[in-house]
Design an enzyme around this catalytic site. Structure first.
Site, mmCIF file in Angstrom:
data_model
loop_
_atom_site.group_PDB
_atom_site.id
_atom_site.type_symbol
_atom_site.label_atom_id
_atom_site.label_comp_id
_atom_site.label_asym_id
_atom_site.label_seq_id
_atom_site.Cartn_x
_atom_site.Cartn_y
_atom_site.Cartn_z
ATOM 1 N N SER A 244 20.769 34.784 17.422
ATOM 2 C CA SER A 244 20.755 34.641 18.868
ATOM 3 C C SER A 244 19.903 35.778 19.426
ATOM 4 O O SER A 244 20.228 36.947 19.212
ATOM 5 C CB SER A 244 22.189 34.724 19.388
ATOM 6 N N LYS B 76 18.090 30.880 18.282
ATOM 7 C CA LYS B 76 18.647 30.530 19.602
ATOM 8 C C LYS B 76 18.150 31.583 20.562
ATOM 9 O O LYS B 76 18.126 32.771 20.222
ATOM 10 C CB LYS B 76 20.171 30.529 19.500
ATOM 11 N N ASP C 261 20.781 28.892 25.012
ATOM 12 C CA ASP C 261 22.139 29.137 25.525
ATOM 13 C C ASP C 261 22.030 29.710 26.938
ATOM 14 O O ASP C 261 21.443 30.773 27.141
ATOM 15 C CB ASP C 261 22.859 30.140 24.606
HETATM 16 O O1 SMG Z 1 27.098 37.611 17.668
HETATM 17 O O2 SMG Z 1 24.981 37.214 17.425
HETATM 18 C C1 SMG Z 1 25.995 37.266 18.103
HETATM 19 C C2 SMG Z 1 25.884 36.887 19.553
HETATM 20 C C3 SMG Z 1 25.747 35.429 19.714
HETATM 21 O O3 SMG Z 1 24.724 34.689 21.700
HETATM 22 C C4 SMG Z 1 25.749 35.020 21.168
HETATM 23 N N1 SMG Z 1 26.927 35.009 21.805
HETATM 24 O O4 SMG Z 1 27.549 32.824 24.522
HETATM 25 O O5 SMG Z 1 27.277 32.404 22.483
HETATM 26 C C5 SMG Z 1 27.335 33.214 23.393
HETATM 27 C C6 SMG Z 1 27.060 34.663 23.191
HETATM 28 C C7 SMG Z 1 28.134 35.483 23.777
HETATM 29 C C8 SMG Z 1 27.891 36.904 23.531
HETATM 30 S S1 SMG Z 1 28.340 37.908 24.791
HETATM 31 C C9 SMG Z 1 29.363 38.979 23.841
HETATM 32 MG MG MG Z 2 27.253 30.729 24.054
#
Ligand code: SMG
Ligand code: MG
Length: 371
Positions: free
Chosen positions: A135, A161, A188
């Protein structure tokens, strides 16, 4: 299995790289670790609530308050035949899934260690490696974004992502497609749009994204159903899915084609398995989300993601993208094919490095059963 002691550690670790979503930018991560003791063994869990109530209404302080005041008394001194019995024992407490999950997941680790099995085995996992994706947060420039995509693809991650928000969406996707072609790509929004943005979101259709995650509000299932009828990109729900029942309603309403499972969001492993099974029964693929966990929460995620309906790569990446050093040894690594090995030792199967936890700890409490 009798839970004799619960310890909480409020921890803060600096992030290796800042992480920006539609809520804002973070440079560090504050979280609560849970350690339980029973039958001569220990178990570890991690609550994914953050210091702020932006992703979810829970925070590290509400997690502390709810575990200390309400969850610990329901669990301490209790004998559980199986960790699947812990979540139902917390039923009196409404919501607060992240607090529940911290304790519940520690109980699964404890049980797996007591019985000498890996957590994946106890959960019903069926694969020994999981597919890993990354992400990538919102960046200061498109150049920086493209650089990060390039680096993560070179590291072997199976899908990318990116976070989007109004003003950082179509062009970011367009530039990635232009430079990297048809790579597995998803976006996202963390609830940054409304139905007024339907036309804009439909303009993502030609890019062939794997999915768009949580485009609309966190408590809004029905508008997602309206949106899904008007866009081709599969809608995936994250924030909206707090319970298995909401998932059932969302599937019924055709509000999503894919679901992101985060055990912290639904109250732990038991609810995650139920959600996983519900989705499998309806032909809804699932993937494992991430909450910037330390190695402890990350190890739990890897075990859970070994269940069969986790057919899309998860937001479960190598430790070194987040924390250096991580709280566990060895750190979680990905191999060149973009997979992560499911640990095979008892419980979560990683070594907890206590002095690193102690250094990261801002506050600690030990709770024991009153005789
Ligand atoms: O752990 O790599 C990771 C983060 C993945 O994008 C990510 N998480 O909405 O899916 C989501 C977000 C929330 C993270 S805010 C702590
Ligand atoms: Mg999310």
């Amino acid at each position: 299995m009798k839970i004799e002691k619960i310890e909480l550690f409020l921890c803060r670790l600096p992030l290796v790289q800042f992480f920006e979503t539609s809520f804002g930018r973070s440079y560090d991560r504050t979280f609560v670790l849970v350690r339980v003791e029973g039958d001569g063994h220990e178990g570890w869990g991690e609550s994914v609530a953050e210091a702020n109530p932006y992703y979810s209404s829970e925070t590290t302080e509400t997690v502390w308050h709810i575990i200390e005041g309400f969850i610990a008394p329901l669990v301490l001194g209790q004998a559980f035949e199986h960790p699947r019995d812990v979540f139902p024992a917390l039923r009196r407490v409404r919501g607060h899934n992240m607090a529940k999950a911290g304790v519940e997941m520690a109980a699964w680790d404890l049980y797996a260690r007591i019985t000498g099995q890996s957590l994946a085995t106890v959960l019903g996992g069926t694969r020994d490696r999981i597919a890993s994706g990354v992400s990538i947060g919102i960046q200061d420039s498109y150049g920086q974004l493209l650089e990060k995509v390039e680096r993560e693809l070179a590291a072997g991650y199976q899908r990318i992502k990116i976070k989007i928000k109004p003003g950082w969406d179509l062009e970011a996707v367009e530039r990635i497609r232009t430079k990297f072609g048809n790579i597995p790509l998803q976006v996202d929004a963390n609830a940054a749009y409304s139905l007024d943005d339907t036309d804009l979101l439909a303009r993502l259709d030609p890019y062939g994204l794997l999915l768009i995650e949580q485009p609309l509000d966190y408590d809004d299932v029905m508008d997602h159903a309206v949106l899904q009828k008007q866009i081709k990109t599969p809608v995936c729900l994250d924030e909206s899915i707090h319970t298995v029942r909401i998932a059932r309603d969302a599937i019924e309403a055709r509000a999503c084609q894919i679901i992101n499972i985060k055990p912290g969001r639904v109250g732990g492993h038991r609810a995650s398995i139920e959600l996983h099974d519900l989705c499998a029964a309806h032909g809804i693929p699932v993937w494992h989300g991430g909450m910037l966990e330390s190695g402890i929460g990350r190890a739990h995620n890897i075990h859970l993601a070994s269940l069969p309906n986790f057919t899309l790569p998860g937001d479960i990446a190598a430790s070194k993208r987040y924390y250096q050093p991580d709280l566990i040894e060895p750190a979680i690594e990905i191999s060149a094919d973009g997979t992560i090995a499911v640990p095979t030792g008892p419980g979560i199967g990683v070594n907890i490095v206590r002095d690193r936890i102690d250094r990261a700890t801002l506050r600690h409490i030990a709770l024991e059963a009153t005789p």
